[in-house]
Design a protein around this motif. Structure first.
Motif, PDB file in Angstrom:
ATOM      1  N   ASP A   1      -5.915   1.496  -6.221  1.00 19.74           N
ATOM      2  CA  ASP A   1      -7.038   0.549  -6.088  1.00 19.74           C
ATOM      3  C   ASP A   1      -8.381   1.267  -5.942  1.00 19.74           C
ATOM      4  OD1 ASP A   1      -6.463   1.401  -3.517  1.00 19.74           O
ATOM      5  OD2 ASP A   1      -6.185  -0.609  -2.680  1.00 19.74           O
ATOM      6  N   SER A   2      -8.362   2.475  -5.369  1.00 18.93           N
ATOM      7  CA  SER A   2      -9.612   3.239  -5.267  1.00 18.93           C
ATOM      8  C   SER A   2     -10.069   3.691  -6.658  1.00 18.93           C
ATOM      9  CB  SER A   2      -9.418   4.481  -4.378  1.00 18.93           C
ATOM     10  OG  SER A   2      -9.109   4.102  -3.061  1.00 18.93           O
ATOM     11  N   ARG A   3      -9.123   4.174  -7.427  1.00 21.35           N
ATOM     12  CA  ARG A   3      -9.458   4.622  -8.791  1.00 21.35           C
ATOM     13  C   ARG A   3     -10.036   3.478  -9.618  1.00 21.35           C
ATOM     14  NH1 ARG A   3      -7.449   9.406 -10.227  1.00 21.35           N
ATOM     15  NH2 ARG A   3      -6.083  10.463  -8.749  1.00 21.35           N
ATOM     16  N   LYS A   4      -9.428   2.305  -9.447  1.00 21.21           N
ATOM     17  CA  LYS A   4      -9.889   1.122 -10.164  1.00 21.21           C
ATOM     18  C   LYS A   4     -11.317   0.756  -9.727  1.00 21.21           C
ATOM     19  CE  LYS A   4      -8.190  -3.407 -10.924  1.00 21.21           C
ATOM     20  NZ  LYS A   4      -7.383  -4.481 -10.354  1.00 21.21           N
ATOM     21  N   PHE A   5     -11.523   0.859  -8.439  1.00 20.31           N
ATOM     22  CA  PHE A   5     -12.798   0.538  -7.812  1.00 20.31           C
ATOM     23  C   PHE A   5     -13.906   1.459  -8.354  1.00 20.31           C
ATOM     24  CE2 PHE A   5     -14.638  -0.360  -3.348  1.00 20.31           C
ATOM     25  CZ  PHE A   5     -14.976  -1.633  -3.703  1.00 20.31           C
ATOM     26  N   ILE A   6     -13.587   2.738  -8.493  1.00 17.06           N
ATOM     27  CA  ILE A   6     -14.551   3.711  -9.022  1.00 17.06           C
ATOM     28  C   ILE A   6     -14.906   3.351 -10.465  1.00 17.06           C
ATOM     29  CG2 ILE A   6     -14.879   6.135  -9.669  1.00 17.06           C
ATOM     30  CD1 ILE A   6     -12.926   6.867  -7.350  1.00 17.06           C
ATOM     31  N   GLU A   7     -13.865   3.062 -11.230  1.00 18.05           N
ATOM     32  CA  GLU A   7     -14.061   2.764 -12.654  1.00 18.05           C
ATOM     33  C   GLU A   7     -14.869   1.485 -12.857  1.00 18.05           C
ATOM     34  OE1 GLU A   7     -10.416   3.477 -15.070  1.00 18.05           O
ATOM     35  OE2 GLU A   7     -11.090   1.647 -16.123  1.00 18.05           O
ATOM     36  N   GLU A   8     -14.479   0.440 -12.129  1.00 16.36           N
ATOM     37  CA  GLU A   8     -15.185  -0.843 -12.252  1.00 16.36           C
ATOM     38  C   GLU A   8     -16.672  -0.719 -11.940  1.00 16.36           C
ATOM     39  OE1 GLU A   8     -11.604  -3.874 -10.779  1.00 16.36           O
ATOM     40  OE2 GLU A   8     -13.288  -3.412  -9.462  1.00 16.36           O
ATOM     41  N   ASN A   9     -16.995   0.178 -11.021  1.00 17.42           N
ATOM     42  CA  ASN A   9     -18.388   0.336 -10.608  1.00 17.42           C
ATOM     43  C   ASN A   9     -19.112   1.432 -11.390  1.00 17.42           C
ATOM     44  OD1 ASN A   9     -19.037  -1.544  -8.227  1.00 17.42           O
ATOM     45  ND2 ASN A   9     -17.018  -0.741  -7.686  1.00 17.42           N
TER      46      ASN A   9
ATOM     47  N   THR B   1     -18.293   8.129 -10.288  1.00 22.31           N
ATOM     48  CA  THR B   1     -17.342   9.234 -10.472  1.00 22.31           C
ATOM     49  C   THR B   1     -16.551   9.557  -9.195  1.00 22.31           C
ATOM     50  OG1 THR B   1     -19.094  10.840 -10.033  1.00 22.31           O
ATOM     51  CG2 THR B   1     -18.676  10.292 -12.341  1.00 22.31           C
ATOM     52  N   THR B   2     -17.064   9.139  -8.031  1.00 26.16           N
ATOM     53  CA  THR B   2     -16.305   9.339  -6.785  1.00 26.16           C
ATOM     54  C   THR B   2     -16.287   8.037  -5.989  1.00 26.16           C
ATOM     55  OG1 THR B   2     -18.168   9.969  -5.342  1.00 26.16           O
ATOM     56  CG2 THR B   2     -17.139  11.738  -6.642  1.00 26.16           C
ATOM     57  N   LEU B   3     -15.303   7.929  -5.080  1.00 31.08           N
ATOM     58  CA  LEU B   3     -15.178   6.729  -4.257  1.00 31.08           C
ATOM     59  C   LEU B   3     -16.377   6.585  -3.301  1.00 31.08           C
ATOM     60  CD1 LEU B   3     -13.427   4.286  -3.473  1.00 31.08           C
ATOM     61  CD2 LEU B   3     -12.247   5.766  -1.824  1.00 31.08           C
TER      62      LEU B   3
END
Lengths: 249, 249
Positions: free
Chosen positions: B204-212, B215-217
């Protein structure tokens, strides 16, 4: 466990037996407490565990030598902590912007929720706890003793141990006095009289008034326990400390 | 009830069924929560209960139209309240001195402890709750909607209802990352990497980074969720409101 019964009959415990709170149990309870709500899942807090006699003796005067500070098994200083979060940002090519009052409030809420969740968990495990309200009065000196870096602000302290003897049950004002339906309904003088009537009539309140040489219970608060001059002195100490170590203008 | 299991698996609930939280149950839970610790037994808080559709619709934009604000059964605005206490002092020949920052902090801690105790009690009764962190952003407008007098400051809001569907379990950083034995041990870059490794690796963190588009959380926090300009704007709004309605310099 009857949960309603626990919440209504919980009490603050200031006297502890010599039985130690095992480090493993303490860690487990802190881990459980860390699942309490936290803003944006940032967990903007740290807790300093003081278990050594030297540590407690160093902190005791900063808590006005309240006996529970040295009589407890462990003393927990809950701090707002943006140091860890900012270091994470800086290690992640992210530019933090948390040196402001709103971020301070967010950290204070996170920290307080975590501390209170721990308090409930510890009490449900048969331990006794007491908040020391002195933490915000002497924060700069507590920070020195505990070696706190910038962006770490002491907020509340809990003393923790197994109860010794019976702790009294505190009274509370009627819940109708704190609930407002749909909008705030301001209090008339009669409302105030009703809300505080039972508290004022209590035997321990009457004793409290007499011991302090006052004529009303409210005067014990305004003149003895939380007088203006103390509030103003400690306001300056705490706000200056926040400004220098957190806001860093 | 297995208390350890509850505390470790509790979750924030943002979606609610149409089932109402009965007024009598709500009152009983608030009464239980009022037995939480409070500074000097002053109970420096009030809670405004918003149950009407009009009330929720008036507050929703002040909580940035988060769906839980209108989807809940009741919305509770927890406020620091020195109005009641000061009125009691004035009715008791006592001269209050609480228009200062230290008293504000005392009230904030009292209020937050009360709110969190309610949150735990409600969850243990099978209800779901969600804190709305927007309360300190829009406090002046919330105060207008709820008709708050001077010395009453909105601090936190909880939406409450019976859960609809499954709410996700949030991750937490390892508890070792928040505990310091005897004194604060500052974090090395390696420590920070270890503490946040699991969080950063989550799907979910990776998804969160991508959606926004980051490049980092951490950048999601600094650039999107809690950016400097918002923090600073809301700092000014909240601090000015406190100054005018509480400190009243």
């Amino acid at each position: 466990m009857n949960i309603d019964n626990y919440f209504k009959t919980r009490r603050t415990v200031r006297r502890y037996s010599s039985r130690e709170v095992e480090p493993q149990l303490l860690k487990e309870m802190l881990e459980e407490a860390s699942h309490a709500p936290t803003t944006g899942n940032m967990q903007l807090y740290s807790v300093i565990v003081t278990r050594s006699e030297e540590g407690k003796r160093a902190l005791a005067p900063l808590h006005f030598n309240q006996p529970s500070a040295t009589g407890c098994s462990v003393l927990l200083t809950f701090c707002i902590d943006y140091n860890r979060f900012v270091k994470w940002c800086e290690a992640s090519d992210a530019v933090p912007g948390y040196d402001n009052f709103q971020s301070f409030m967010t950290g204070a809420l996170d920290t307080c929720i975590f501390a209170q969740q721990f308090n409930t968990i510890a009490e449900m495990h048969g331990l006794g706890c007491c908040y020391l309200g002195t933490t915000t009065y002497t924060a700069p000196e507590i920070a020195k003793v505990l070696n706190l870096p910038k962006r770490v602000i002491p907020l509340v302290t809990l003393t923790v141990g197994y109860p010794e003897g019976d702790a009294p049950l505190s009274d509370r004002i009627p819940v109708e006095g704190i609930i407002h339906e749909e909008a705030y309904h301001d209090y008339s003088v009669e409302d105030i009289r009703d809300i505080y009537a039972e508290k004022e009539a209590r035997e321990d309140s009457r004793k409290f008034i007499e011991e302090n040489g006052k004529t009303t219970l409210a005067q014990v608060f305004t003149d003895v326990r939380y007088p203006r001059e103390n509030n103003e002195r400690f306001s300056k100490i705490y706000y200056d400390f926040i400004r220098e170590n957190f806001l860093m203008e």
